[in-house]
Design a protein around this motif. Structure first.
Motif, mmCIF file in Angstrom:
data_model
loop_
_atom_site.group_PDB
_atom_site.id
_atom_site.type_symbol
_atom_site.label_atom_id
_atom_site.label_comp_id
_atom_site.label_asym_id
_atom_site.label_seq_id
_atom_site.Cartn_x
_atom_site.Cartn_y
_atom_site.Cartn_z
ATOM 1 N N ARG A 20 0.874 -1.179 0.159
ATOM 2 C CA ARG A 20 -0.015 0.089 -0.026
ATOM 3 C C ARG A 20 0.809 1.262 -0.030
ATOM 4 N NH1 ARG A 20 -5.188 -0.661 4.211
ATOM 5 N NH2 ARG A 20 -6.140 -2.374 3.264
ATOM 6 N N ALA A 21 1.930 1.374 0.892
ATOM 7 C CA ALA A 21 2.662 2.489 1.039
ATOM 8 C C ALA A 21 3.569 2.723 -0.202
ATOM 9 C CB ALA A 21 3.609 2.478 2.067
ATOM 10 N N THR A 22 4.078 1.656 -0.532
ATOM 11 C CA THR A 22 4.958 2.116 -2.097
ATOM 12 C C THR A 22 4.035 2.350 -3.200
ATOM 13 O OG1 THR A 22 5.353 -0.428 -1.960
ATOM 14 C CG2 THR A 22 6.912 0.481 -1.051
ATOM 15 N N ALA A 23 3.170 1.430 -3.350
ATOM 16 C CA ALA A 23 2.036 1.893 -4.389
ATOM 17 C C ALA A 23 1.626 3.216 -4.395
ATOM 18 C CB ALA A 23 1.100 0.742 -4.575
ATOM 19 N N THR A 24 1.344 3.840 -3.342
ATOM 20 C CA THR A 24 0.750 5.364 -3.256
ATOM 21 C C THR A 24 2.099 6.095 -3.432
ATOM 22 O OG1 THR A 24 -0.618 4.365 -1.464
ATOM 23 C CG2 THR A 24 0.031 6.704 -1.604
ATOM 24 N N ASP A 222 -4.929 13.130 -9.595
ATOM 25 C CA ASP A 222 -4.518 11.891 -10.071
ATOM 26 C C ASP A 222 -3.305 11.085 -9.273
ATOM 27 O OD1 ASP A 222 -6.373 11.757 -12.133
ATOM 28 O OD2 ASP A 222 -5.363 13.073 -13.505
ATOM 29 N N GLU A 223 -2.777 11.854 -8.854
ATOM 30 C CA GLU A 223 -1.473 11.279 -7.902
ATOM 31 C C GLU A 223 -1.912 11.184 -6.373
ATOM 32 O OE1 GLU A 223 -0.740 14.140 -10.011
ATOM 33 O OE2 GLU A 223 -0.551 12.996 -11.724
ATOM 34 N N THR A 224 -2.688 11.591 -5.988
ATOM 35 C CA THR A 224 -3.084 11.705 -4.386
ATOM 36 C C THR A 224 -3.898 10.706 -3.960
ATOM 37 O OG1 THR A 224 -2.715 14.160 -4.554
ATOM 38 C CG2 THR A 224 -3.449 13.195 -2.423
#
Length: 243
Positions: A20-24, A222-224
């Motif tokens: 989750r953290a790295t994909a975000t 789109d990035e948040t």
């Protein structure tokens, strides 16, 4: 290396938090070349992870947009098993991801806002407003709330409810008074209604050099994600400490 970690409840908690953290983080960098294959690996291990499904849906929604569509299905992402499909197919994939996330966690407000956005882009304006009406009753983070009001304004315009659209843009502007997008949208709809003075007044703060301009949450939509990469990385550390 994570593929070699033995499956236990505690280990899965850490590995899923890492994905989750790295994909975000990768999405916050708009690094789709790394993100798409990374998501495929994460969802292969955690197919029912709602946060990963939301990130996946956001990728598809972005691929449906004009930045990627000129390249069409001929574009492949290195390390991924799929390329960029047509805008219609990408929107359908995004809708499926957001609906899957909401089926697992109906309180996932971000998924509902993004589902409303995708439905509206697909011409399903009434269905989009149904989703947004629910989301806007929830205690959303300020930036997501702003984005939701902008999308709602667009959809209200699409169904011909211009007064409701204007109210939505005003609600967005109240959250971020100096951000550009809400003011531009409000100015346009006032001008189209014949209120030229109101349209000009809505733009006053954008042309006053003495006033600072807020960072506009819509530019980062789109990035948040909520929670964001920084909070998820901090949470990853707490999971590791607990182990």
């Amino acid at each position: 290396l994570l593929d070699l970690v033995t499956r236990t409840a505690a280990n899965d908690e850490y590995v899923s938090a890492w994905y989750r953290a790295t994909a975000t983080m990768l999405q916050s960098w708009a690094d789709h070349a790394e993100l798409q294959p990374h998501l495929e690996r994460g969802l292969a291990r955690f197919p029912d992870d709602p946060a990963l499904l939301v990130i996946e849906g956001t990728v598809h929604a972005r691929f449906a947009g004009p930045l990627f569509q000129p390249f069409g299905s001929a574009t492949t992402v290195p390390g991924s098993t799929s390329g960029i499909q047509s805008a219609d197919d990408e929107r359908l994939a995004a809708e499926a991801s957001f609906r899957a996330a909401l089926k697992i966690d109906p309180t996932l407000d971000e998924a509902r806002v993004r589902l409303g956005d995708v439905l509206g882009a697909d011409g399903q304006h009434a269905n989009a407003l149904d989703q947004l009406d629910v989301a806007l009753t929830r205690p959303l983070p300020a930036a997501l709330h702003y984005d939701a009001w902008l999308i709602a304004g667009r959809e209200e315009e699409a169904v011909g409810r211009r007064a409701d659209a204007r109210a939505a843009y005003q609600s967005a502007m109240a959250l971020y008074p100096h951000a550009r997008t809400a003011r531009l949208a409000l100015s346009r709809i006032l001008r189209e209604a014949g209120d030229r003075d109101g349209a000009a007044h809505a733009l006053d703060e954008l042309v006053d050099p003495s006033l600072s301009i807020d960072t506009d949450p819509w530019w980062l939509y789109d990035e948040t994600h909520w929670p964001g990469a920084r909070d998820l990385l901090a949470g990853l550390g707490r999971v590791l400490e607990a182990k």
